[in-house]
Design a protein around this motif. Structure first.
Motif, short mmCIF file in Angstrom:
data_model
loop_
_atom_site.label_atom_id
_atom_site.label_comp_id
_atom_site.label_asym_id
_atom_site.label_seq_id
_atom_site.Cartn_x
_atom_site.Cartn_y
_atom_site.Cartn_z
N LEU A 81 -23.76 -38.12 -49.02
CA LEU A 81 -24.04 -38.22 -50.45
C LEU A 81 -23.43 -37.07 -51.23
CD1 LEU A 81 -27.76 -39.40 -50.38
CD2 LEU A 81 -25.68 -40.77 -50.60
N PRO A 122 -19.80 -39.52 -52.32
CA PRO A 122 -20.87 -40.32 -52.92
C PRO A 122 -20.43 -41.71 -53.38
CG PRO A 122 -20.11 -38.65 -54.44
CD PRO A 122 -19.38 -38.41 -53.17
N HIS A 146 -26.35 -43.58 -44.85
CA HIS A 146 -25.58 -43.81 -46.08
C HIS A 146 -24.08 -43.75 -45.85
CE1 HIS A 146 -29.28 -43.62 -48.36
NE2 HIS A 146 -29.56 -42.41 -47.86
#
Length: 437
Positions: free
Chosen positions: A245, A249, A288
């Motif tokens: 992140l 991102p 992520h």
């Protein structure tokens, strides 16, 4: 008439005795003279000594015989009334001393030489020698092989100790046991992986460990402790902490991020190969990570890479599969014995959850087929209180036990199961609550 005859016989006996003694002495002197003229001085001295002993023995024998005869003659004279006669002077050895004999030099005895065995041959035949036994050259080759194997084993043992000392795993173990709460079983499992991998520099695949657990159980904290320790032993340039992140991102930049990450890892691996060290790559919040980045990492951790890419450690931290871990611990808390150690509880957790987590993770991406799964369990209320005590002490506040219990009571917990009270957020809210003091 009888007196004259007895005296005459007595004098005749003395004269005979003296004559025999003189003859014996003369004969022994002649033998001694011959012994002195002999070429061997040692034998002559021994012969002279033996002659002296023999003369002395004869003298005593003749003296005894003379005394017996004198007694007989005295008895006869006493019967006839003849006057007694004094015994004549006779040669004795009483006045002789050891210094009166000539001294002979002592001759050292020669050591007996061991005669070699000689082979007898017939006179008419040609002389032959005993054939020498030739030793096979294979024996020397075998000795050389043993020496090489011994040196290799010794060097392997020395290298094993050198590698373990270089990375200071004992210091890392103390740090993790002191600062990671409620995850002692997981810490032992992680240290076991590191010890097995860092004990040598030659590997057939990189070490890939994937740590999974709910939020607040200490995944990121564990990653920071590992990064700090490896920076102190291998240097800052060989440790990478990658936060998806933060570094990438936007999903639109995923391809460029993947290329940049691949170039960075290749550069660090080459530098580590030159320094003969093992780099560490930590990927936090791996849930992520974009597919492009996961594809690049899969190519790097595959065991078919070249040698320099095999000497690296990849650590993935994520909360993938946290629902399975939470459900398993809440359902099986009642079956966990209070006397069971943390290591046994964690081994049971790994044994039961690894197949479930691996099935889920492999569906997420094939990267996790190359990884060792290490689940982290939920934290109990006692572990949360330890987190508060550590943070309060670090901030410089007085560690009041009642205040720590009050702060720990403000955390949300799952319903008590089997006498255990698990936190829903772990130690995630500890720092925020301590900052509010």
């Amino acid at each position: 008439m009888s007196d004259g005859s007895s005296s005459t016989s007595s004098s005749q006996l003395v004269e005979d005795f003296e004559g025999e003694l003189d003859e014996e002495v003369d004969s022994e002197e002649e033998k001694n003279q011959e012994g002195r003229e002999s070429p061997t001085p040692g034998l002559s001295s021994f012969a002279s000594l033996r002659a002296v002993v023999r003369i002395k023995q004869k003298y005593h024998a003749m003296k005894k015989r003379r005394q017996e005869m004198a007694l007989r003659l005295g008895a006869q004279g006493s019967l006839t009334g003849a006057p007694g006669r004094t015994s004549p002077k006779i040669f004795t050895f009483d006045g002789l001393t050891p210094t009166s004999f000539p001294s002979f030099p002592s001759v050292p005895q020669k050591k007996k030489r061991r005669r070699k065995r000689r082979v007898m041959f017939p006179n008419d035949g040609p002389r032959k020698t005993v054939p020498k036994q030739e030793r096979s050259r294979a024996t020397y080759c075998l000795y050389l092989l043993f020496a090489i194997v011994f040196v290799q084993v010794y060097n392997a043992i020395e290298n094993l100790d050198d590698h373990l000392l270089r990375y200071d795993l004992e210091g890392l173990e103390k740090t993790l046991r002191r600062e990671v709460f409620g995850q002692q079983g997981a810490v032992e499992g992680l240290l076991s992986h590191l010890k097995d991998y860092l004990s040598t520099y030659v590997h057939n695949k990189p070490l890939v460990v994937s740590v999974h657990g709910p939020s607040g159980v200490g995944k990121s904290h564990l990653g920071r402790l590992l990064a700090g320790h490896f920076r102190s032993v291998v240097g800052d340039t060989l440790v990478l902490q990658y936060y998806v992140l933060h570094h990438c991102p936007q999903e639109a930049d995923a391809m460029q991020c993947a290329r940049n990450l691949s170039a960075l890892i290749s550069e660090m691996v080459e530098r580590a190969e030159e320094e003969e060290k093992i780099p560490l790559f930590i990927f936090d919040e791996a849930e992520h990570m974009h597919v492009e980045i996961l594809d690049v990492l899969l190519q790097l951790v595959a065991s078919k890479q070249s040698n320099e890419y095999l000497n690296a450690i990849y650590l993935f931290l994520s909360n993938l599969g946290d629902a399975h871990i939470t459900k398993h611990m809440l359902q099986n808390s009642s079956s966990i014995s209070m006397g069971m150690t943390a290591t046994v509880r964690h081994n049971n957790l790994v044994k039961e959850l690894t197949p479930i987590l691996r099935n889920k993770l492999e569906k997420h991406h094939p990267l996790w087929t190359e990884a060792d799964i290490l689940p982290l369990g939920l934290l109990e209320k006692d572990h949360v209180m330890e987190c508060f005590l550590e943070e309060i002490t670090r901030e410089g506040f007085y560690p009041d036990h009642s205040n720590i219990e009050r702060l720990a009571g403000e955390i949300e917990y799952y319903p008590v199961v089997g006498g255990r009270e698990y936190s829903q957020t772990g130690c995630k809210q500890v720092v925020a609550k301590v900052n509010m003091l």
